[in-house]
Scaffold this motif. Structure first.
Motif, PDB file in Angstrom:
ATOM      1  N   ASP A  49      34.011  48.580  48.550  1.00 16.95           N
ATOM      2  CA  ASP A  49      32.550  48.577  48.540  1.00 16.95           C
ATOM      3  C   ASP A  49      32.011  49.467  49.662  1.00 16.95           C
ATOM      4  O   ASP A  49      32.038  49.086  50.835  1.00 16.95           O
ATOM      5  CB  ASP A  49      32.047  47.145  48.719  1.00 16.95           C
ATOM      6  N   GLN A  51      28.989  50.248  50.499  1.00 20.63           N
ATOM      7  CA  GLN A  51      27.821  49.705  51.196  1.00 20.63           C
ATOM      8  C   GLN A  51      28.239  48.731  52.285  1.00 20.63           C
ATOM      9  O   GLN A  51      27.718  48.763  53.401  1.00 20.63           O
ATOM     10  CB  GLN A  51      26.891  49.015  50.191  1.00 20.63           C
ATOM     11  N   LYS A  54      29.847  50.650  55.159  1.00 20.59           N
ATOM     12  CA  LYS A  54      28.838  51.286  56.000  1.00 20.59           C
ATOM     13  C   LYS A  54      28.232  50.275  56.967  1.00 20.59           C
ATOM     14  O   LYS A  54      28.035  50.574  58.150  1.00 20.59           O
ATOM     15  CB  LYS A  54      27.748  51.888  55.118  1.00 20.59           C
ATOM     16  N   SER A  55      27.967  49.060  56.486  1.00 24.68           N
ATOM     17  CA  SER A  55      27.389  48.042  57.367  1.00 24.68           C
ATOM     18  C   SER A  55      28.386  47.613  58.447  1.00 24.68           C
ATOM     19  O   SER A  55      27.993  47.336  59.581  1.00 24.68           O
ATOM     20  CB  SER A  55      26.906  46.838  56.565  1.00 24.68           C
TER      21      SER A  55
END
Length: 80
Positions: A49, A51, A54-55
């Motif tokens: 994933d 996203q 990135k977090s």
């Protein structure tokens, strides 16, 4: 980590728990070593994933910057 280091400075200032100070310092070092391992594991587990990955990168970078700031402030407070 920073709380444990602050306790060490407090104990040194008031000469408390002279024999336990080294043990508290070792606990702080374990926390210092454990945090990067935690983020490496989180980074590897978010391979599917982008996203979430990135977090994890943003959070890890932010915590690293905060740790540098706290370390710098504590060194300055110790010197002055």
């Amino acid at each position: 980590m920073s709380i444990l280091i602050g306790l060490i400075k407090f104990f040194e200032h008031y000469s408390l728990f002279n024999q336990q100070r080294e043990t508290i310092g070792n606990w702080a070092m374990l926390g210092f070593l454990g945090l990067p391992l935690f983020f490496i594991s989180a980074y590897k587990n978010t391979a599917d994933d982008p996203q979430k990955r990135k977090s994890v990168v943003i959070t890890g970078g932010g915590l690293f910057i905060i740790a540098l700031m706290v370390g710098g402030i504590s060194v300055l407070a110790y010197l002055f």
